[in-house]
Scaffold this motif. Structure first.
Motif, PDB file in Angstrom:
ATOM      1  N   SER A 413       0.810  -1.215   0.000  1.00 19.49           N
ATOM      2  CA  SER A 413       0.000   0.000   0.000  1.00 19.49           C
ATOM      3  C   SER A 413       0.844   1.266   0.000  1.00 19.49           C
ATOM      4  N   LEU A 414       2.141   1.137   0.229  1.00 19.35           N
ATOM      5  CA  LEU A 414       3.019   2.304   0.081  1.00 19.35           C
ATOM      6  C   LEU A 414       2.873   2.915  -1.305  1.00 19.35           C
ATOM      7  N   GLY A 415       2.620   2.064  -2.272  1.00 21.71           N
ATOM      8  CA  GLY A 415       2.475   2.545  -3.638  1.00 21.71           C
ATOM      9  C   GLY A 415       1.236   3.371  -3.865  1.00 21.71           C
ATOM     10  N   GLU A 416       0.336   3.406  -2.873  1.00 23.40           N
ATOM     11  CA  GLU A 416      -0.878   4.204  -3.000  1.00 23.40           C
ATOM     12  C   GLU A 416      -0.707   5.614  -2.438  1.00 23.40           C
ATOM     13  N   PRO A 418       1.138   8.625  -3.487  1.00 22.85           N
ATOM     14  CA  PRO A 418       1.943   9.083  -4.631  1.00 22.85           C
ATOM     15  C   PRO A 418       2.920  10.203  -4.326  1.00 22.85           C
ATOM     16  N   ARG A 419       2.719  10.912  -3.210  1.00 26.15           N
ATOM     17  CA  ARG A 419       3.597  12.056  -2.932  1.00 26.15           C
ATOM     18  C   ARG A 419       4.822  11.682  -2.107  1.00 26.15           C
ATOM     19  N   LEU A 420       4.970  10.426  -1.745  1.00 27.43           N
ATOM     20  CA  LEU A 420       6.089  10.037  -0.895  1.00 27.43           C
ATOM     21  C   LEU A 420       7.420  10.427  -1.538  1.00 27.43           C
ATOM     22  N   GLY A 421       8.204  11.196  -0.773  1.00 31.46           N
ATOM     23  CA  GLY A 421       9.530  11.583  -1.235  1.00 31.46           C
ATOM     24  C   GLY A 421      10.628  10.954  -0.408  1.00 31.46           C
ATOM     25  N   LEU A 422      10.299  10.503   0.825  1.00 30.04           N
ATOM     26  CA  LEU A 422      11.286   9.876   1.695  1.00 30.04           C
ATOM     27  C   LEU A 422      10.634   8.736   2.454  1.00 30.04           C
ATOM     28  N   VAL A 423      11.255   7.568   2.419  1.00 33.29           N
ATOM     29  CA  VAL A 423      10.817   6.401   3.175  1.00 33.29           C
ATOM     30  C   VAL A 423      12.043   5.832   3.887  1.00 33.29           C
ATOM     31  N   ASP A 424      11.994   5.845   5.216  1.00 30.75           N
ATOM     32  CA  ASP A 424      13.095   5.286   6.013  1.00 30.75           C
ATOM     33  C   ASP A 424      12.522   4.232   6.953  1.00 30.75           C
ATOM     34  N   LEU A 425      12.754   2.961   6.607  1.00 30.78           N
ATOM     35  CA  LEU A 425      12.295   1.828   7.411  1.00 30.78           C
ATOM     36  C   LEU A 425      13.488   1.051   7.959  1.00 30.78           C
ATOM     37  N   SER A 426      14.636   1.659   8.017  1.00 31.86           N
ATOM     38  CA  SER A 426      15.873   0.968   8.386  1.00 31.86           C
ATOM     39  C   SER A 426      15.884   0.536   9.844  1.00 31.86           C
ATOM     40  N   ARG A 427      16.735  -0.447  10.124  1.00 34.79           N
ATOM     41  CA  ARG A 427      16.968  -0.960  11.487  1.00 34.79           C
ATOM     42  C   ARG A 427      15.669  -1.432  12.147  1.00 34.79           C
ATOM     43  N   ASN A 428      15.000  -2.331  11.459  1.00 29.99           N
ATOM     44  CA  ASN A 428      13.841  -3.023  12.000  1.00 29.99           C
ATOM     45  C   ASN A 428      14.039  -4.521  11.777  1.00 29.99           C
ATOM     46  N   ARG A 429      12.940  -5.252  11.776  1.00 27.79           N
ATOM     47  CA  ARG A 429      13.003  -6.701  11.550  1.00 27.79           C
ATOM     48  C   ARG A 429      12.114  -7.095  10.376  1.00 27.79           C
ATOM     49  N   LEU A 430      12.028  -6.199   9.417  1.00 29.72           N
ATOM     50  CA  LEU A 430      11.175  -6.441   8.269  1.00 29.72           C
ATOM     51  C   LEU A 430      11.750  -7.556   7.408  1.00 29.72           C
ATOM     52  N   ALA A 431      10.860  -8.379   6.880  1.00 22.06           N
ATOM     53  CA  ALA A 431      11.260  -9.530   6.075  1.00 22.06           C
ATOM     54  C   ALA A 431      10.523  -9.490   4.748  1.00 22.06           C
ATOM     55  N   ALA A 437       5.751  -3.515  -7.252  1.00 26.09           N
ATOM     56  CA  ALA A 437       4.637  -2.722  -7.777  1.00 26.09           C
ATOM     57  C   ALA A 437       4.513  -1.399  -7.042  1.00 26.09           C
ATOM     58  N   ALA A 438       4.748  -1.432  -5.732  1.00 22.49           N
ATOM     59  CA  ALA A 438       4.629  -0.205  -4.949  1.00 22.49           C
ATOM     60  C   ALA A 438       5.661   0.819  -5.403  1.00 22.49           C
ATOM     61  N   LEU A 439       6.889   0.370  -5.598  1.00 26.20           N
ATOM     62  CA  LEU A 439       7.947   1.302  -5.964  1.00 26.20           C
ATOM     63  C   LEU A 439       7.708   1.935  -7.325  1.00 26.20           C
ATOM     64  N   SER A 440       7.138   1.183  -8.232  1.00 24.18           N
ATOM     65  CA  SER A 440       6.955   1.705  -9.583  1.00 24.18           C
ATOM     66  C   SER A 440       6.004   2.893  -9.619  1.00 24.18           C
ATOM     67  N   ASN A 441       5.188   3.054  -8.569  1.00 19.88           N
ATOM     68  CA  ASN A 441       4.252   4.181  -8.523  1.00 19.88           C
ATOM     69  C   ASN A 441       4.836   5.413  -7.845  1.00 19.88           C
ATOM     70  N   PRO A 461      13.395  -4.709 -10.388  1.00 20.23           N
ATOM     71  CA  PRO A 461      13.686  -3.811 -11.515  1.00 20.23           C
ATOM     72  C   PRO A 461      12.823  -2.548 -11.496  1.00 20.23           C
ATOM     73  N   GLY A 462      11.637  -2.638 -10.898  1.00 21.84           N
ATOM     74  CA  GLY A 462      10.739  -1.484 -10.856  1.00 21.84           C
ATOM     75  C   GLY A 462      11.295  -0.286 -10.132  1.00 21.84           C
ATOM     76  N   ILE A 463      12.373  -0.493  -9.400  1.00 25.45           N
ATOM     77  CA  ILE A 463      12.958   0.619  -8.663  1.00 25.45           C
ATOM     78  C   ILE A 463      13.468   1.694  -9.613  1.00 25.45           C
ATOM     79  N   ALA A 464      13.729   1.308 -10.839  1.00 28.17           N
ATOM     80  CA  ALA A 464      14.182   2.283 -11.828  1.00 28.17           C
ATOM     81  C   ALA A 464      13.087   3.275 -12.196  1.00 28.17           C
ATOM     82  N   GLN A 465      11.832   2.956 -11.820  1.00 23.81           N
ATOM     83  CA  GLN A 465      10.734   3.888 -12.076  1.00 23.81           C
ATOM     84  C   GLN A 465      10.757   5.068 -11.115  1.00 23.81           C
ATOM     85  N   CYS A 466      11.522   4.939 -10.036  1.00 25.25           N
ATOM     86  CA  CYS A 466      11.651   6.050  -9.082  1.00 25.25           C
ATOM     87  C   CYS A 466      12.668   7.025  -9.656  1.00 25.25           C
TER      88      CYS A 466
END
Length: 778
Positions: A413-416, A418-431, A437-441, A461-466
């Protein structure tokens, strides 16, 4: 009554004529002269603001306004004209001046004391210049003054108590200067004051209580960014107060309950102090106009032994105008209560970072539909990132959730948003994987920071859409596969860190398209193949780290040609061949590591190589020759405690030259304190048998270091000779039995002998042909 002579009528007629023409000398000459003196003090007028100054009628000059009846100058307004120079004291002769505005220029020097003669002045604004010196006490004579703005200059000294005589003053702004001392209590005599700005100075002491108690009409108080201490004055209601700005001081105590009477408050900025006590739960109910509330970085706690945040958030639900809320950095505990989702509909920023908040992120934060910045980082928040909460914040631009204990996957849902300019989720336990698809938006994304998690899978590869991405940090995860070729489409990328993953394959040759890239870190992966010469296309690179991989081949000359390169680490690979001599010409290169590869050949001894430490070449047994310089640098580093990269060597002075300035006449100036102590201990222990240890050992090691670092390579000894000399010193120490005295001095010979490259290890016959005399000169 005698008839009036005709000459009198003629005089009156001529007087009126010249008066209307604005040229009568008895009325306007002083103004003309004063303004021309002012013009003569202007050294630069890039906009031509004073180009028409000099015509007979001063009232037609740019920035000058005159009184209609007397034709006297009453206004001088030259704001934002980029004028430079000094203000002439002659301005003090403009006796009818009501308004003087010279703000937004480049005037320097001191403010003329003569401005204190302008008793008709109602506005004096010289803000945003570079005036220096003290604020003239003579300004206290301006009895008609309503507005005094001296902000954003370089004034020093104390705030003049004489300013308290300005009984009609309504606005006083001395902010953004270098003023010091206490706030003079005399200022509290200005009973009509509605605006007070003393912020961003060096003021100290307590806030005079009378500021809060004597100024019933005060609407704006800014004392921020000073060194004020003590408590915020209490028990003095300020019913008209709209802005209270006290951040970045040394204030202590609790937030005064009396502030609840200031129901017109729009800004309450108290962050970065030493305030304590509980977060007020009954203070804000009547503040329906409150827009900014910042209590961050204090020592505030929540009720019930710092476990209950609900009363505080509940008290803010009536603040329907609230736009920004910050209570970061207070070590607040407890969970984020669901009522937080009922904060004002206009809330745009919520800062709860650097606390001890635990529990899950409430799903109903999705109600904060106008939020642009959410910072919950550096807490103890657990559970997963609620997809609905994120999706509801359609206006979100910055999301900080780093340094928590979040688990689960990154919600698509991050991809929903559209104005996100900064996302910092570092130093967690995300898996899980990075949602492609989210990044491409997220075409507005500039920062994506996911390091130190448990993310797996491939780099999508969708990261190139950013396309606007500037910072990409996926390091310290478990990402596999190859580095996508289309990363090169991120032409604006400045920072790329993919280190400490399980990436394999080759470094894409397309990386050379990232012309703006400044930092490249691909270390600690499983990359293979060559370092592509196309890396030379990354002309902005300052930092390159590809260590800890399985790279092969040589080090491309293209790397040496990078014009801004400061750090290069290619250690722990399988690189081979000679080091590019052109690296010696890399003027910006400060730190390198070529160790534990298969490099061979002679290490150049000039240019940048002259400052590289010996440990930059460890494990490269095929290297030889130039190592003698690095070995000498290492000796001098150990003895002096300094490195060639220290600040004192940034202007061309080398470590060798610095030592030569002091040695041998002032050994203590170059030898590290610990060496001097050990040398003294060794000398004392040797006194009984007359052995030459202690200070003599230090001197001999300095001799070796200086010989190895001579500017002329042919004048330097070989590494065989150096090892021979070090071995002699070690044997001499052992023979006299001083292995236990002066630890650093005696151990140094062993350390340095062990550090000698294997390629120049001495044979037994070479060791045997030793003499006790040093053969080195420099």
């Amino acid at each position: 009554m005698a008839p009036v002579p005709i000459s009198v009528f003629v005089f009156v007629f001529v007087f009126i004529f010249f008066l209307l023409d604005g040229t009568i000398p008895t009325l306007g000459s002083n103004d003309h002269s004063a303004l021309m003196s002012f013009k003569s003090g202007v050294s630069n007028d890039p906009n031509g603001a004073l180009a028409n100054w000099g015509s007979p009628n001063v009232c037609n000059w740019t920035g000058v306004s005159c009184d209609a009846s007397r034709r006297r100058v009453v206004k001088l307004m030259l704001r934002d004209q980029k004028l430079s120079g000094e203000v002439s004291p002659a301005l003090g002769n403009l006796s009818h001046l009501n308004i003087l505005n010279l703000s937004g220029n480049l005037f320097a020097g001191r403010v003329p004391l003569e401005l204190g003669n302008l008793f008709r002045l109602t506005l004096l604004d010289i803000s945003s210049n570079t005036f220096v010196g003290r604020v003239p006490a003579e300004l206290g004579n301006l009895s008609s003054l309503n507005t005094l703005d001296l902000s954003r200059n370089l004034f020093t000294g104390e705030v003049p108590p004489e300013l308290g005589d300005l009984s009609k003053l309504q606005q006083l702004s001395l902010g953004n200067n270098l003023l010091e001392g206490k706030i003079p209590v005399e200022l509290t005599r200005m009973s009509n004051l509605s605006y007070l700005n003393l912020g961003e100075n060096n003021l100290s002491g307590r806030i005079p209580p009378a500021i809060f108690c004597n100024f019933s009409s005060l609407q704006y108080i800014d004392l921020s960014s000073n060194s004020l201490d003590g408590e915020i004055p209490t028990d003095c209601p300020l019913p008209n107060l709209m802005f209270l700005v006290l951040w970045a001081n040394n204030l202590v105590g609790e937030i005064p309950r009396s502030l609840s009477n200031s129901t017109k408050l729009k800004w309450l900025l108290l962050e970065s102090n030493y305030l304590s006590g509980e977060l007020p739960a009954d203070m804000f109910g009547g503040m329906r106009n409150l827009e900014l509330l910042y209590l961050s970085f204090n020592y505030l706690k929540s009720p019930e032994n710092n476990t209950n945040l609900e009363p505080f958030f509940a008290s803010l639900t009536n603040c329907t105008s609230l736009k920004e809320l910050g209570v970061a950095g207070n070590e607040l505990a407890g969970v984020i209560p669901p009522i937080a989702g009922r904060l004002g509909p206009g809330l745009t920023q919520l800062h709860l970072e650097y606390n001890s908040i635990f529990g899950a992120i409430p799903a109903n934060l999705s109600n904060l539909t106008n939020l642009t910045a959410l910072n919950l980082s550096h807490n103890l928040i657990n559970g997963s990132i609620p997809p609905a909460a994120i999706a509801g914040m359609r206006r979100l631009e910055r999301l900080y959730l780093s340094d928590n204990m979040l688990s689960g996957e990154i919600p698509p849902s991050l991809g929903e948003v559209p104005r996100l300019g900064l996302v910092d989720l570092s130093r967690n336990r995300l898996a899980g994987g990075i949602p492609a698809a989210a990044l491409s938006n997220l075409t507005q994304l500039r920062w994506l920071v996911l390091h130190h998690n448990h993310l797996a899978g491939v780099i999508p590869p969708g990261i190139a859409q950013c396309v606007n991405l500037q910072n990409l940090d996926l390091s310290h995860n478990m990402l596999r596969g190859k580095i996508p070729d289309d990363l090169s489409e991120l032409s604006g990328l400045l920072y790329l860190n993919l280190s400490s993953n399980l990436l394999e394959g080759m470094i894409p040759a397309t990386i050379g398209r990232m012309a703006m890239l400044q930092v490249l870190n691909l270390s600690s992966n499983r990359l293979s193949g060559d370092i592509p010469p196309q890396i030379g296309g990354c002309v902005a690179l300052e930092y390159v780290n590809v260590s800890g991989n399985a790279l092969e081949g040589g080090l491309p000359d293209a790397v040496a040609a990078l014009p801004f390169l400061q750090v290069l680490d290619v250690s722990y690979n399988g690189l081979s061949g000679a080091l590019p001599p052109s690296l010696g010409a890399a003027a910006s290169l400060r730190r390198v590591n070529f160790s534990y590869n298969g490099f061979s050949g002679e290490v150049p001894g000039d240019g940048a190589f002259a400052s590289f430490p010996a440990d930059a070449f460890l494990g490269d047994d095929g290297l030889c020759g130039g190592d003698v310089y690095s070995f000498g640098v290492m000796i001098l580093e150990l003895i002096t405690g300094k490195r060639p990269t220290d600040v004192i060597f940034h202007e061309g002075l080398t470590l060798h030259d610095w030592v030569r300035r002091h040695y041998p006449h002032d050994v203590a100036a170059v030898v590290a304190r610990s060496w001097l102590t050990d040398a003294a201990a060794a000398a004392a222990a040797a006194a009984a048998d007359g052995a030459a240890v202690g200070y003599d050992v230090v001197a001999e090691l300095i001799d070796v270091g200086l010989a190895c670092t001579q500017h002329s390579p042919p004048a330097r000894p070989t590494m065989v000779e150096v090892c021979h000399e070090i071995a002699l010193l070690k044997e001499d120490l052992a023979k006299h039995g001083h292995g236990g005295s002066g630890g650093d001095v005696v151990a140094a010979a062993t350390v340095m002998a062990a550090a000698a490259p294997p390629s120049v290890a001495m044979t037994a016959s070479e060791r045997s042909c030793s003499t006790s005399d040093s053969s080195f000169s420099y």
